[in-house]
Design an enzyme around this catalytic site. Structure first.
Site, PDB file in Angstrom:
ATOM      1  CB  SER A   1     -25.992  48.680  27.285  1.00 41.11           C
ATOM      2  OG  SER A   1     -26.723  47.506  27.546  1.00 41.11           O
TER       3      SER A   1
HETATM    4  N1  SAM Z   1     -27.979  45.473  24.710  1.00 39.74           N
HETATM    5  C1  SAM Z   1     -29.372  45.867  24.755  1.00 39.74           C
HETATM    6  C2  SAM Z   1     -29.598  47.086  23.899  1.00 39.74           C
HETATM    7  O1  SAM Z   1     -28.697  47.461  23.127  1.00 39.74           O
HETATM    8  O2  SAM Z   1     -30.697  47.659  23.962  1.00 39.74           O
HETATM    9  C3  SAM Z   1     -29.802  46.154  26.159  1.00 39.74           C
HETATM   10  C4  SAM Z   1     -29.912  44.953  26.982  1.00 39.74           C
HETATM   11  S1  SAM Z   1     -30.771  45.267  28.482  1.00 39.74           S
HETATM   12  C5  SAM Z   1     -29.533  46.006  29.459  1.00 39.74           C
HETATM   13  C6  SAM Z   1     -30.903  43.612  29.087  1.00 39.74           C
HETATM   14  C7  SAM Z   1     -31.989  42.826  28.415  1.00 39.74           C
HETATM   15  O3  SAM Z   1     -31.866  41.463  28.831  1.00 39.74           O
HETATM   16  C8  SAM Z   1     -33.388  43.258  28.807  1.00 39.74           C
HETATM   17  O4  SAM Z   1     -34.115  43.591  27.653  1.00 39.74           O
HETATM   18  C9  SAM Z   1     -33.976  42.037  29.509  1.00 39.74           C
HETATM   19  O5  SAM Z   1     -35.354  41.864  29.299  1.00 39.74           O
HETATM   20  C10 SAM Z   1     -33.165  40.923  28.884  1.00 39.74           C
HETATM   21  N2  SAM Z   1     -33.090  39.677  29.645  1.00 39.74           N
HETATM   22  C11 SAM Z   1     -32.908  39.487  30.967  1.00 39.74           C
HETATM   23  N3  SAM Z   1     -32.864  38.163  31.253  1.00 39.74           N
HETATM   24  C12 SAM Z   1     -33.003  37.512  30.069  1.00 39.74           C
HETATM   25  C13 SAM Z   1     -33.018  36.150  29.678  1.00 39.74           C
HETATM   26  N4  SAM Z   1     -32.881  35.139  30.560  1.00 39.74           N
HETATM   27  N5  SAM Z   1     -33.190  35.840  28.378  1.00 39.74           N
HETATM   28  C14 SAM Z   1     -33.342  36.824  27.451  1.00 39.74           C
HETATM   29  N6  SAM Z   1     -33.337  38.133  27.758  1.00 39.74           N
HETATM   30  C15 SAM Z   1     -33.159  38.481  29.035  1.00 39.74           C
END
Ligand code: SAM
Length: 213
Positions: A61
């Site tokens: 992010s």
């Molecule tokens: N905050 C993180 C970082 O610092 O790198 C980035 C998060 S990224 C924008 C969103 C993440 O949410 C992705 O890695 C995606 O695979 C995960 N994701 C989406 N749906 C999910 C779920 N139901 N359970 C767990 N992870 C999930």
């Protein structure tokens, strides 16, 4: 490479200028080396004002969003935090820097294992990462003082509000896949008090209480 100056500039120009004031959040953002959470090819862009690819069509992010969501969690020392969407582990590291015990769920196994290795090698031991669907929370480890969701949900997942302590905080983006509103909920007895913060764009929260794949 030493990116200390790039990090200081990121803090002044992207965070402080946009209203991030919490000293411990700013300290954590100054300390955690964001470039170590992306591939080397992206190191030169790691302190820019944007998200970056981390594999599996997912992103780390934008620094401002990480700082804002962290500030909104209002963390005291040693609080228990549930993070949905570990991604690169960068947000996890920021939470751990604030002294939180972080329970983090990632649906992509490859991302979860890379994040786990990274965080271990950087010495963050109060972090537990598991692979799974975070939209239903982590019932065995509940309740949590705070929950942060790093992916955009179509609605507020009820499992998450149920897994908060009284006065617990939930920060998450809610809305359409292309655009969401960042919301903060504070649990007050049986009800939740909601505030809408700003518009944002996150990848989709995919799962039982999220979007279909
Ligand atoms: N905050 C993180 C970082 O610092 O790198 C980035 C998060 S990224 C924008 C969103 C993440 O949410 C992705 O890695 C995606 O695979 C995960 N994701 C989406 N749906 C999910 C779920 N139901 N359970 C767990 N992870 C999930």
């Amino acid at each position: 490479m030493d990116y200390t100056v790039a990090r200081q500039r990121m803090i002044a120009e992207q965070l402080v200028r946009r209203g991030i004031t919490h000293p411990r959040v700013l300290q954590a953002m100054a300390k955690v080396q964001r470039h170590l959470f992306v591939e080397e090819a992206f190191w030169g862009r790691a302190y820019g004002d944007y998200s970056l690819p981390i594999g599996e069509k997912q992103t780390i992010s934008q620094p401002f969003m990480v700082a804002l969501m962290t500030e909104l969690l209002d963390l005291g020392a040693h609080q228990r935090v549930l993070e949905i969407g570990t991604g690169s582990g960068y947000q996890t590291a920021i939470l751990a820097e604030l002294g939180a015990k972080v329970y983090s769920i990632e649906r992509h196994k490859a991302l979860a294992s890379r994040a786990r290795q990274r965080l271990e090698s950087l010495g963050y031991y109060q972090v537990w990462i598991r692979v799974g669907d975070g939209s239903v929370g982590w019932k065995d480890r509940a309740p949590f003082d705070a929950i942060i969701v790093g992916a955009g949900a179509p609605n507020i997942p009820m499992s998450l509000t149920e897994q908060l302590v009284d006065n617990g905080r939930l920060v998450l983006p809610v809305g359409q896949p292309s655009n969401q509103i960042l919301k903060k909920g504070t649990k007050r007895g049986p009800s939740i008090h909601w505030t809408d913060l700003r518009s944002c764009t996150f990848v989709k929260l995919i799962g039982r209480q999220g979007w279909d794949e």
